[in-house]
Design an enzyme around this catalytic site. Structure first.
Site, PDB file in Angstrom:
ATOM      1  N   TRP A 100       0.808  -1.223   0.000  1.00  0.00           N
ATOM      2  CA  TRP A 100       0.000   0.000   0.000  1.00  0.00           C
ATOM      3  C   TRP A 100       0.841   1.274   0.000  1.00  0.00           C
ATOM      4  O   TRP A 100       0.322   2.361  -0.163  1.00  0.00           O
ATOM      5  CB  TRP A 100      -0.925   0.033   1.222  1.00  0.00           C
ATOM      6  CG  TRP A 100      -0.291  -0.393   2.513  1.00  0.00           C
ATOM      7  CD1 TRP A 100      -0.431  -1.587   3.137  1.00  0.00           C
ATOM      8  CD2 TRP A 100       0.598   0.369   3.354  1.00  0.00           C
ATOM      9  NE1 TRP A 100       0.314  -1.625   4.292  1.00  0.00           N
ATOM     10  CE2 TRP A 100       0.953  -0.435   4.459  1.00  0.00           C
ATOM     11  CE3 TRP A 100       1.129   1.660   3.271  1.00  0.00           C
ATOM     12  CZ2 TRP A 100       1.807  -0.001   5.472  1.00  0.00           C
ATOM     13  CZ3 TRP A 100       1.991   2.093   4.283  1.00  0.00           C
ATOM     14  CH2 TRP A 100       2.322   1.276   5.359  1.00  0.00           C
ATOM     15  N   ASN A 101       2.158   1.173   0.172  1.00  0.00           N
ATOM     16  CA  ASN A 101       2.926   2.396   0.435  1.00  0.00           C
ATOM     17  C   ASN A 101       3.156   3.258  -0.802  1.00  0.00           C
ATOM     18  O   ASN A 101       3.341   4.466  -0.695  1.00  0.00           O
ATOM     19  CB  ASN A 101       4.256   2.060   1.124  1.00  0.00           C
ATOM     20  CG  ASN A 101       5.104   1.082   0.347  1.00  0.00           C
ATOM     21  OD1 ASN A 101       4.608   0.344  -0.506  1.00  0.00           O
ATOM     22  ND2 ASN A 101       6.386   1.060   0.642  1.00  0.00           N
ATOM     23  N   LYS A 129      -3.316  -8.082  -7.510  1.00  0.00           N
ATOM     24  CA  LYS A 129      -4.044  -7.834  -6.263  1.00  0.00           C
ATOM     25  C   LYS A 129      -3.364  -6.677  -5.539  1.00  0.00           C
ATOM     26  O   LYS A 129      -2.389  -6.852  -4.828  1.00  0.00           O
ATOM     27  CB  LYS A 129      -4.093  -9.053  -5.339  1.00  0.00           C
ATOM     28  CG  LYS A 129      -5.130  -8.850  -4.208  1.00  0.00           C
ATOM     29  CD  LYS A 129      -4.940  -9.767  -3.028  1.00  0.00           C
ATOM     30  CE  LYS A 129      -3.959  -9.228  -2.042  1.00  0.00           C
ATOM     31  NZ  LYS A 129      -4.420  -7.974  -1.359  1.00  0.00           N
ATOM     32  N   GLY A 132       6.170  -6.860  -0.347  1.00  0.00           N
ATOM     33  CA  GLY A 132       5.556  -6.834   0.972  1.00  0.00           C
ATOM     34  C   GLY A 132       6.508  -7.333   2.035  1.00  0.00           C
ATOM     35  O   GLY A 132       7.725  -7.323   1.865  1.00  0.00           O
ATOM     36  N   SER A 133       5.945  -7.820   3.126  1.00  0.00           N
ATOM     37  CA  SER A 133       6.756  -8.180   4.290  1.00  0.00           C
ATOM     38  C   SER A 133       7.441  -9.525   4.102  1.00  0.00           C
ATOM     39  O   SER A 133       7.012 -10.366   3.299  1.00  0.00           O
ATOM     40  CB  SER A 133       5.875  -8.232   5.539  1.00  0.00           C
ATOM     41  OG  SER A 133       5.015  -9.359   5.495  1.00  0.00           O
ATOM     42  N   GLU A 136      10.179  -8.961  -3.574  1.00  0.00           N
ATOM     43  CA  GLU A 136      10.723  -7.689  -3.061  1.00  0.00           C
ATOM     44  C   GLU A 136      10.168  -7.535  -1.656  1.00  0.00           C
ATOM     45  O   GLU A 136       9.025  -7.141  -1.466  1.00  0.00           O
ATOM     46  CB  GLU A 136      10.311  -6.538  -3.979  1.00  0.00           C
ATOM     47  CG  GLU A 136      11.190  -5.310  -3.839  1.00  0.00           C
ATOM     48  CD  GLU A 136      10.701  -4.371  -2.751  1.00  0.00           C
ATOM     49  OE1 GLU A 136      11.192  -4.517  -1.602  1.00  0.00           O
ATOM     50  OE2 GLU A 136       9.854  -3.532  -3.032  1.00  0.00           O
ATOM     51  N   CYS A 190      10.200   0.655   1.898  1.00  0.00           N
ATOM     52  CA  CYS A 190      11.051  -0.512   2.141  1.00  0.00           C
ATOM     53  C   CYS A 190      12.531  -0.165   2.074  1.00  0.00           C
ATOM     54  O   CYS A 190      13.358  -0.825   2.708  1.00  0.00           O
ATOM     55  CB  CYS A 190      10.727  -1.618   1.142  1.00  0.00           C
ATOM     56  SG  CYS A 190      10.830  -1.118  -0.588  1.00  0.00           S
ATOM     57  N   GLU A 201      13.135  -5.981 -10.101  1.00  0.00           N
ATOM     58  CA  GLU A 201      12.132  -5.254 -10.869  1.00  0.00           C
ATOM     59  C   GLU A 201      12.841  -4.074 -11.534  1.00  0.00           C
ATOM     60  O   GLU A 201      13.956  -3.719 -11.162  1.00  0.00           O
ATOM     61  CB  GLU A 201      11.005  -4.776  -9.958  1.00  0.00           C
ATOM     62  CG  GLU A 201      10.297  -5.938  -9.273  1.00  0.00           C
ATOM     63  CD  GLU A 201       9.076  -5.502  -8.478  1.00  0.00           C
ATOM     64  OE1 GLU A 201       7.963  -5.808  -8.935  1.00  0.00           O
ATOM     65  OE2 GLU A 201       9.238  -4.875  -7.431  1.00  0.00           O
TER      66      GLU A 201
END
Length: 478
Positions: free
Chosen positions: A153-154, A177, A230-231, A252, A286, A460
């Site tokens: 979401w960041n 998603k 994500g985490s 990532e 991140c 990426e």
């Protein structure tokens, strides 16, 4: 500038926008006020099956589409994002909280990424191997197949484009998603692809209960690649699901960015650069610089200068003029940061700035600077993902490198020194996928973005981001 929130939220499956229909919903909130913005429809199991079927159809058609035609759609999407930049930025600020200027810069960075991938779409080359006369051996690069991509979401605009753009350039279809906390930004970005002429089966956009969506997409034989941002714990869980079908993966994951500041740096310039970068997006990045290791000779001046600049930052609603740091993205984040600050304080660290919640509604935590932080502090070992700068001293180059490499994370690292020999040494010795020296910028469309160790693998962006969506095939002809 209006605060109205007006995207038509829905699922995008097979070229149709779907909402209602008795689907469960999830509230979308404005983190600056806590107010509910909208109700987001969540995908059912049947919706996900439809998305998989559409992605398979889309892949068969899209991989047969001329590279020039794929490039043209990416370029048109970039143009539409630039045309709609203020609307996209306003949505990102309303949903995620970052200052409007940051959100606008994010959207423009997404457009630049699309332009780069449009160029790469026509530069996917193979090679011919030397063989005796009458024989040919061809090495081909071909798209891997439908991609399941999961966004954080960041960066609600850039993360969407970072997933879709290289997949399309390489000839893959994709089921995306995005985060349920920032759906409007994703929906309006996907509309740019739709309005640019992308066939409806090529990109699917779904929201839903994460466990349901991930299990259904990643256990399907249709899905041939996982791309996740994500985490670390969630990433490892998804890798286990992906293992059953031996799919290609790009991960990532989290970071805990070390910063080595040497006593020969330009101190004022270094401080100005680092304070702005540390509190970008309220530290919810991140690659955010987090552990500041400062050489002893300038340690006190660095700590006091960092705190002084931090106290001057204007915290508030990202849509208000002059805001330099907005709220945290959800109500869980201030609680997590408060717990880490209290832990550090309880074992002897000195809070030089912030260390408390901002007053008023919304999910705010003041930008915080903590000095003399023991290595045993939770924040020195777990990714804070928030507005905390942790400062500790070091003496020698070797000690600084040891501290930078101490954790299992290896995403981003930063170094500030004017010594050229030392710059080369640091570039070689630091265990991170990305190292910035006398700079903080790590994201460029033509540069690979990714980490090592627990921060993931694969890249990426850049040509490497295209390669991550390809399989290598060799054809021998006699």
């Amino acid at each position: 500038m209006t605060h109205d929130y007006d995207p038509q939220l829905g699922l995008y499956i097979g070229g149709e926008w779907l909402n209602g229909g008795g689907r469960d919903t999830q509230e979308v909130r404005n983190p600056a006020t806590g107010a509910v913005l909208a109700a987001l429809p969540l995908a059912t199991a049947d919706d996900l099956d439809r998305a998989l079927e559409a992605a398979q159809r889309g892949f068969l058609a899209w991989r047969a589409t001329a590279p020039e035609a794929r490039a043209a759609i990416l370029a048109r999407t970039a143009a539409l994002i630039r045309e709609r930049v203020d609307r996209l930025a306003r949505l990102a600020t309303l949903e995620q909280g970052k200052p409007f200027a940051e959100a606008r810069g994010e959207a423009l960075a997404a457009a630049a990424m699309l332009d780069f991938h449009a160029g790469e779409a026509v530069r996917i080359y193979g090679r011919v191997l030397p063989r005796p006369p009458g024989m040919r051996s061809l090495v081909l690069q071909q798209p891997v197949g439908p991609v399941a991509a999961f966004c954080a979401w960041n960066f609600p605009i850039l993360n969407v484009v970072r997933k879709i753009s290289p997949a399309l350039a390489s000839g893959c279809s994709i089921i995306l998603k995005p985060s349920e906390e920032t759906p409007g930004s994703a929906v309006e970005t996907v509309r740019c692809f739709q309005d640019a002429g992308l066939p409806g089966d090529v990109v699917q956009c779904v929201f839903g209960v994460p466990d349901l969506v991930s299990r259904q997409l990643l256990t399907s034989p249709i899905t041939r690649k996982l791309s996740f941002t994500g985490s670390v714990p969630v990433g490892k869980h998804l890798l286990r699901l992906a293992a059953d079908t031996v799919m290609k993966t790009t991960m990532e994951l989290g970071g805990h960015g070390p910063v080595l500041v040497f006593d020969d740096c330009d101190l004022d310039k270094t401080l100005d650069t680092l304070v702005a970068h540390k509190f970008r997006n309220a530290g919810q990045v991140c690659v955010s610089p987090t552990r500041f290791y400062v050489q002893q000779g300038i340690y006190d001046r660095f700590a006091s200068g960092f705190a002084e600049r931090t106290r001057r930052l204007k915290v508030g609603d990202g849509l208000e003029t002059g805001t330099q740091m907005g709220p945290m993205a959800n109500p869980r984040r201030p609680d997590a940061i408060a717990a880490m600050v209290e832990d550090a304080r309880s074992i002897g660290a000195r809070v030089l700035a912030g260390g408390d919640r901002a007053e008023g509604a919304g999910f705010f935590y003041n930008p915080t600077v903590i000095a003399d932080v023991p290595l045993s502090a939770r924040a020195m070992n777990e990714e804070p993902f928030g507005p905390i700068a942790l400062i500790a001293p070091f003496a020698t180059v070797e000690e600084g490198i040891e501290q930078a490499n101490r954790l299992p994370f290896g995403l981003a690292a930063y170094c500030f020194t004017e010594n050229g020999r030392r710059q080369n040494l640091l570039g070689d010795a630091i265990e991170a996928g990305m190292v910035a020296i006398n700079s903080v910028r790590l994201t460029w469309p033509d540069s690979p973005f990714g980490g090592m160790k627990d921060s993931g693998y694969g890249s990426e962006d850049g040509p490497e981001g295209i390669a991550a969506h390809m399989i290598t095939k060799v054809v021998h002809i006699a």
